[in-house]
Design a protein around this motif. Structure first.
Motif, short mmCIF file in Angstrom:
data_model
loop_
_atom_site.label_atom_id
_atom_site.label_comp_id
_atom_site.label_asym_id
_atom_site.label_seq_id
_atom_site.Cartn_x
_atom_site.Cartn_y
_atom_site.Cartn_z
N ALA A 223 0.85 -1.19 0.00
CA ALA A 223 0.00 0.00 0.00
C ALA A 223 0.89 1.25 0.00
N PRO A 224 0.39 2.34 -0.59
CA PRO A 224 -0.96 2.52 -1.14
C PRO A 224 -1.08 2.01 -2.57
N GLY A 225 -2.32 1.60 -2.91
CA GLY A 225 -2.64 1.24 -4.28
C GLY A 225 -3.44 2.35 -4.93
N TYR A 226 -3.13 2.62 -6.21
CA TYR A 226 -3.78 3.73 -6.92
C TYR A 226 -4.46 3.25 -8.20
N CYS A 227 -5.22 2.17 -8.09
CA CYS A 227 -5.96 1.64 -9.23
C CYS A 227 -5.02 1.22 -10.36
N THR A 228 -4.38 0.08 -10.11
CA THR A 228 -3.30 -0.42 -10.95
C THR A 228 -3.83 -1.28 -12.09
N LEU A 229 -3.25 -1.11 -13.28
CA LEU A 229 -3.62 -1.91 -14.44
C LEU A 229 -2.45 -2.70 -15.02
N SER A 230 -1.23 -2.46 -14.56
CA SER A 230 -0.09 -3.25 -15.03
C SER A 230 1.07 -3.07 -14.06
N ILE A 231 1.78 -4.18 -13.79
CA ILE A 231 2.94 -4.13 -12.91
C ILE A 231 4.04 -5.00 -13.50
N LEU A 232 5.31 -4.68 -13.14
CA LEU A 232 6.42 -5.43 -13.72
C LEU A 232 7.65 -5.37 -12.82
N PHE A 233 8.14 -6.55 -12.42
CA PHE A 233 9.46 -6.65 -11.79
C PHE A 233 10.52 -6.54 -12.89
N SER A 234 11.50 -5.66 -12.68
CA SER A 234 12.53 -5.47 -13.69
C SER A 234 13.80 -4.94 -13.04
N ASP A 235 14.94 -5.37 -13.57
CA ASP A 235 16.24 -4.85 -13.15
C ASP A 235 16.51 -3.58 -13.95
N TRP A 236 15.86 -2.51 -13.56
CA TRP A 236 15.82 -1.29 -14.36
C TRP A 236 17.19 -0.60 -14.47
N ASP A 237 18.07 -0.78 -13.47
CA ASP A 237 19.36 -0.11 -13.49
C ASP A 237 20.53 -1.07 -13.65
N ARG A 238 20.25 -2.36 -13.95
CA ARG A 238 21.26 -3.41 -14.12
C ARG A 238 22.12 -3.57 -12.87
N SER A 239 21.50 -3.42 -11.71
CA SER A 239 22.19 -3.59 -10.44
C SER A 239 22.13 -5.03 -9.95
N GLY A 240 21.28 -5.87 -10.59
CA GLY A 240 21.04 -7.22 -10.11
C GLY A 240 19.83 -7.32 -9.20
N ARG A 241 19.29 -6.18 -8.80
CA ARG A 241 18.08 -6.14 -7.96
C ARG A 241 16.89 -5.85 -8.87
N ARG A 242 15.80 -6.57 -8.64
CA ARG A 242 14.62 -6.37 -9.48
C ARG A 242 13.53 -5.69 -8.66
N ASP A 243 13.20 -4.47 -9.06
CA ASP A 243 12.19 -3.67 -8.38
C ASP A 243 10.87 -3.75 -9.14
N LEU A 244 9.80 -3.26 -8.50
CA LEU A 244 8.46 -3.40 -9.06
C LEU A 244 7.95 -2.07 -9.58
N ARG A 245 7.77 -2.00 -10.90
CA ARG A 245 7.19 -0.82 -11.55
C ARG A 245 5.67 -0.99 -11.60
N ILE A 246 4.93 0.06 -11.24
CA ILE A 246 3.47 0.02 -11.23
C ILE A 246 2.94 1.23 -12.00
N THR A 247 2.01 0.95 -12.94
CA THR A 247 1.35 2.06 -13.63
C THR A 247 -0.11 2.10 -13.20
N ASN A 248 -0.61 3.32 -12.94
CA ASN A 248 -1.89 3.53 -12.27
C ASN A 248 -2.83 4.40 -13.10
N ASP A 249 -4.12 4.17 -12.90
CA ASP A 249 -5.17 4.86 -13.64
C ASP A 249 -5.63 6.10 -12.87
N ARG A 250 -5.22 7.27 -13.33
CA ARG A 250 -5.52 8.50 -12.60
C ARG A 250 -7.00 8.88 -12.65
N HIS A 251 -7.80 8.13 -13.39
CA HIS A 251 -9.24 8.41 -13.46
C HIS A 251 -9.87 8.34 -12.07
#
Length: 542
Positions: A223-251
């Motif tokens: 939490a908090p959740g903001y009306c999520t429609l897609s999520i993705l674990f990804s090693d976004w910075d090539r550090s070896g750690r995979r964080d969770l990206r969340i995209t939310n519906d501002r409606h």
């Protein structure tokens, strides 16, 4: 040493200043990128003959969702399909397409895979037994199906400890944290529903499952959740750690924004904040796709929305999740229809980066469709097929490719369904039959398909990076579970090679260890086992 290709971007009063873009493109070309883009492939619609009769239907809450899970359920290496149905039952279809021929599927009946209220599904081998399982998302209780082989499934055993709750879920992602035999999984929830299944106007928090030695304890609340429609674990910075990206519906939310959650083994998760370099942003977030487009080894992020799609690239700040938008600079905004209601903004759902013409340049497919009857957005809103160019820009090619359709598209899959090296297209269409498109070429280049495998847990090597090198041109793809819109793909990873008749492949495994470079011929399927010194050629039957 790999050349770094960095877009130097700045924001000025809400507008994008692409400083240094031309110099970056010159540097990109020097890195061995193909200098000639291939032609648009021609897709032939085979919905009527493919044997798939299925639609995603229903009133609210099925305005969103409508995903397809693409995976091999019977160990023949052909991609099979599981479709969400909304108010209709979900459905599993076995792929029986002849090699390089017309697309043919047959429905697999069974109570486990014929569920109502399904919004989407993601394939994942949870228990690492070699049979793909299915995370089934619903407006109601989510269900984990255990794969038994032969396209047979059962509800996951109680001792797995996966409580589906009573949520309205459209997003899912999973990763294997260091030292864990079972995946960490997050079910990304959308709106709270009342007892009658109607929206309350409040956004739900999410379910986080972190594993014990076998299975899971009670889920944690993310939490908090903001009306999520897609999520993705990804090693976004090539550090070896995979964080969770969340995209939310501002409606629906008022005080929320896009989110990135930091995951460290044995530590509580936390949100990245502006103090970490994370910039607040509000969009009608629908879907996520990632791919390294700039050659710096770090993935760009495409976020679908309503009239406001984003293509984000990391600024060159070590360790900081500070992104700049490059969609306008490279012609990837896709914010209005190219045909149909061209004067109204689009509504975008499922994004996917692939190379549909095998020219060695990354392309982008985006599914489009009005939410239902929103007069402020285009009703006739066809899907996009953006072909990559040598200068790192994109050109719309859907009309030339023959895939213009005005149905309300939702989830999709760009995947080689008949194992001929050409990527085909499956699109879930709201209230209409699924659209099936076969890629007939022409293609200007050769290709490779790769599957990475490792012993023990995480057999499909989720979190690995597959690298393909032709001369000085290096392509890198992260193996993930999640993203898209309500559905994903587990199976062959496809690379276009352009004119090259051979390439080198290497896998950086989930723990960071890099395997050896392996020389392979083009137009082939290769299995890469972790302990092997050479890739194993796999040949389709027939």
């Amino acid at each position: 040493m790999r050349r770094r290709f960095v877009f130097v971007l700045g924001l000025w009063v809400g507008g994008l200043v692409a400083a240094g873009l031309l110099l970056a493109i010159v540097e990109y070309r020097r890195a061995g990128v193909p200098t000639v883009a291939g032609p648009a492939p021609v897709f032939v619609k085979e919905t009527a003959t493919a044997g798939i009769e299925h639609s995603y239907a229903g009133e609210f809450p099925y305005f969103v969702g409508g995903g397809v899970a693409v995976f091999d359920c019977n160990a023949d290496y052909l991609p099979d399909l599981f479709f969400a149905g909304g108010s209709n039952p979900s459905a599993l279809f076995r792929n029986e397409s002849p090699l390089g021929g017309h697309l043919v599927f047959s429905k697999v009946a069974g109570p486990a895979t014929e569920l109502t209220a399904v919004t989407g599904g993601y394939p994942i081998d949870v228990d690492s037994d070699g049979h793909v399982d299915l995370s089934v998302l619903r407006a109601g209780q989510n269900v984990m199906l255990r794969g038994l082989g032969g396209c047979r499934f059962e509800t996951a055993p109680i001792d797995w400890g996966i409580d589906g709750g009573d949520f309205f879920t459209v997003g899912f992602s999973a990763t294997w944290e260091s030292g864990s035999s079972w995946p960490t999984m997050v079910f990304g929830n959308y709106l709270e529903l009342d007892e009658g299944g109607q929206q309350t106007g409040r956004c739900s928090d999410h379910q986080l499952f972190r594993p014990r030695e076998v299975g899971y304890e009670a889920p944690e609340v993310l939490a908090p959740g903001y009306c999520t429609l897609s999520i993705l674990f990804s090693d976004w910075d090539r550090s070896g750690r995979r964080d969770l990206r969340i995209t939310n519906d501002r409606h629906y939310y008022r005080d929320g924004d896009e989110q990135l959650w930091r995951f460290e083994p044995e530590e509580p998760v936390r949100l990245y904040t502006p103090d970490d370099g994370w910039q607040p942003m509000q969009i009608w977030g629908m879907g996520i796709a990632t791919r390294d487009l700039t050659g710096d080894g770090r993935a760009e992020v495409f976020l679908t929305s309503q009239g406001d799609n984003k293509l984000q690239t990391l600024e060159d700040v070590t360790g900081a999740p500070r992104y700049a938008d490059m969609a306008f600079s490279v012609g990837a905004t896709a914010h209005r229809p190219y045909a149909g209601d061209i004067n109204l903004p689009s509504t975008a759902w499922h994004p996917q980066f692939e190379d549909v013409n095998n020219d060695g340049l990354v392309d982008l497919f985006v599914s489009k469709g009005n939410v239902e009857a929103d007069a402020l957005f285009a009703a006739r809103d066809p899907n996009n097929l953006l072909l990559g160019n040598p200068d790192a820009s994109f050109t719309e090619a859907a009309e030339t490719a023959g895939i213009v359709d005005f149905g309300k598209s939702r989830g999709a899959g760009v995947v080689d369904l008949n194992l001929d090296g050409l990527l085909d297209l499956i699109v879930v269409v709201r209230r209409e039959n699924v659209a099936v498109w076969r890629n007939t070429g022409p293609t200007s280049g050769n290709w490779l398909a790769v599957r990475a495998r490792q012993p023990g847990s995480n057999r499909d090597a989720i979190g690995a990076w597959v690298e393909v090198k032709v001369g000085r041109h290096l392509q890198e793809r992260e193996l993930t579970v999640g993203g898209g819109h309500a559905g994903g793909i587990l199976g062959w990873t496809h690379f276009g090679l352009g004119k090259a008749d051979s390439a080198q492949i290497r896998v950086q495994w989930p723990d960071g260890e890099k395997g050896p470079w392996m020389k392979v011929d083009s137009d082939r399927f290769f299995l890469v086992d972790r302990d092997a010194s050479a890739a194993m050629l796999w040949q389709p039957p027939g």
